[in-house]
Enzyme design. Structure first.
Site, PDB file in Angstrom:
ATOM      1  N   ASP A   1       0.854  -1.182   0.000  1.00  0.00           N
ATOM      2  CA  ASP A   1       0.000   0.000   0.000  1.00  0.00           C
ATOM      3  C   ASP A   1       0.892   1.234   0.000  1.00  0.00           C
ATOM      4  OD1 ASP A   1      -3.259   0.367   0.939  1.00  0.00           O
ATOM      5  OD2 ASP A   1      -1.970   2.134   0.964  1.00  0.00           O
TER       6      ASP A   1
ATOM      7  N   THR B   1     -12.497   2.319  -7.168  1.00  0.00           N
ATOM      8  CA  THR B   1     -12.894   2.934  -8.434  1.00  0.00           C
ATOM      9  C   THR B   1     -14.085   3.852  -8.159  1.00  0.00           C
ATOM     10  OG1 THR B   1     -14.056   0.842  -8.867  1.00  0.00           O
ATOM     11  CG2 THR B   1     -12.031   1.242 -10.087  1.00  0.00           C
TER      12      THR B   1
ATOM     13  N   CYS C   1     -19.923   1.002  -3.406  1.00  0.00           N
ATOM     14  CA  CYS C   1     -20.352   0.061  -4.442  1.00  0.00           C
ATOM     15  C   CYS C   1     -21.713   0.418  -5.030  1.00  0.00           C
ATOM     16  CB  CYS C   1     -20.390  -1.360  -3.872  1.00  0.00           C
ATOM     17  SG  CYS C   1     -18.762  -2.057  -3.521  1.00  0.00           S
TER      18      CYS C   1
END
Length: 429
Positions: free
Chosen positions: A36, A86, A261
């Protein structure tokens, strides 16, 4: 035939809600390094501290998972699994920036024979048409002959301890059948072979993006009929209790639809649709309805307060700002819109959340959270998120926090069976 290693070295890129549980699960069977770019995140994990509350301290400390924020430590690995977010832009367009940056990073680390797997939710074509060229440019290698692509959509449900990554069906796909079989072996080690091999990468991408879009549309239907039935004085929860006695009725619940989501993925599908010269109707209609729920809820609360307070501004205690119950995740929470709408009516809103990180809430939304619930005298209490600690409130808590004639606005229907002090008014969807 491509020859892949039976015991590959795996790098999981991105250690958030998706990447960390996946890395922990795979590390039980393979040499795995979690990478990360956030040094503080890696430092916390090395101490056994997971701020997402997905992995316990005991499991983190006992795991063989390697953790790093240094690129060189994963150079030349056999498999790279990309799990970055995303999101969408302010204009609700796909924001592939995190995916592009991750692909640039991974591209510099590839060697011949490497496989790059994406788990991030995208629309069909992104892996092969968008990510592959970035990988090629940064690696100097040819996609499909010198390195290979895979896609395995994430299905993490934050806070869900039952449907964990090692217990669910994992969809996998590969650029070739050999790649797909190799990925099926890797993921299958983690979840006892519970694997579905999709026909190709685009099919797997499409399957993922419609999963959440379908839920969004179903919730939108419930939200719409909630507003209709409220005009008749009917509780949607009473209606759903009756309707759900039928064996094939799908019981979705009303409310504000946020998160990383369900509140985002339909926009990816809509974007794809428009690139194909097809104007999406049902998908965006569902989004429009769900995006409007925070305004609807605020207007209902304001209307009840006007009636009781003769149009005077109210002192409101709002409970919960995370996008769902019993987790600290603040991403794309629609409770923020509810707060803004209540303030637009002139009300003063004080916010408490039993799970959210106060520093993150202030950084992301400029919100100062109450450190505790010691103070009382509120005209209204809004149950915005159904954290267990709020659902357990009893008679004395309502007395301590609220005025005698206060409004209890139960957005999530967590107090419908509770006895309230005499004189208080109760409202729910």
């Amino acid at each position: 035939m491509i020859m892949f290693k039976d015991s590959p070295k795996i790098a999981v890129v991105g250690l958030g809600y998706v990447g960390l549980p996946l890395a922990i699960g795979l590390a039980k069977h393979f040499h795995v390094t979690g990478f990360d770019i956030n040094d503080s995140r890696v430092g916390e994990l090395k101490k056994g501290e997971d701020r997402t509350n997905e992995i316990s301290k005991e499991l983190l400390i006992s795991s063989t998972l390697n953790l790093t924020s240094t690129m060189e430590e994963i150079k030349g690995y056999d498999v790279f699994i990309v799990t970055v977010p995303t999101p969408v832009t302010a204009m609700n367009q796909p924001d592939l920036t995190p995916l592009a940056k991750a692909s640039e990073t991974v591209g510099k680390l590839l060697v011949k024979g490497s496989i790059v797997v994406y788990e991030s939710t995208v629309y069909p074509g992104v892996t092969e048409d968008y990510c592959a060229p970035i990988l090629e440019k940064n690696s100097g290698l040819k996609c499909g002959s010198e390195f290979y692509l895979g896609y395995s959509p994430e299905r993490i449900n934050p806070g869900d301890k039952e449907h964990t990554v090692d217990k669910i069906t994992k969809v996998v796909s590969g650029q070739t059948s050999d790649v797909a079989q190799h990925l099926a072996m890797i993921y299958g080690k983690m979840n006892q072979g519970n694997i579905f091999i999709a026909k190709n990468i685009k099919t797997a991408e499409a399957a993922k993006v419609i999963e959440n879009a379908q839920r969004d549309i179903n919730i939108a239907f419930i939200n719409e009929i909630t507003t209709i039935f409220s005009k008749l004085g009917l509780s949607i929860y009473d209606v759903l209790d009756a309707a759900s006695t039928k064996w094939n009725f799908l019981k979705f619940l009303p409310g504000m639809v946020g998160g990383h989501c369900i509140g985002v993925d339909p926009y990816y599908l809509a974007h794809l649709s428009r690139t194909l010269n097809h104007e999406p109707e049902v998908i965006l209609a569902g989004r429009k309805i769900n995006e409007a729920m925070s305004h609807y809820i605020a207007s209902q609360i304001h209307e009840k307060l006007q009636f009781r307070q003769k149009e005077k501004p109210a002192k409101i205690l709002l409970l919960g700002i995370t996008f769902k119950e019993n987790i600290p995740d603040l991403r794309n929470t629609k409770v923020i819109d509810l707060i803004k709408n209540l303030k637009s009516y002139g009300h003063t809103v004080f916010v408490h959340d039993a799970y959210a990180d106060p520093q993150e809430a202030h950084k992301e939304y400029g919100l100062t959270l109450l450190p505790n619930l010691a103070e009382g005298g509120y005209d209204c209490m809004v149950g915005a998120v159904a954290h267990d600690v709020y659902a357990q409130f009893e008679l004395e808590v309502f007395k301590e926090l609220l005025k005698e004639d206060a409004l209890v606005a139960d957005v999530k229907n967590i107090w419908s069976a509770k006895k309230l002090p005499q004189g208080m008014n109760y409202w729910s969807l």
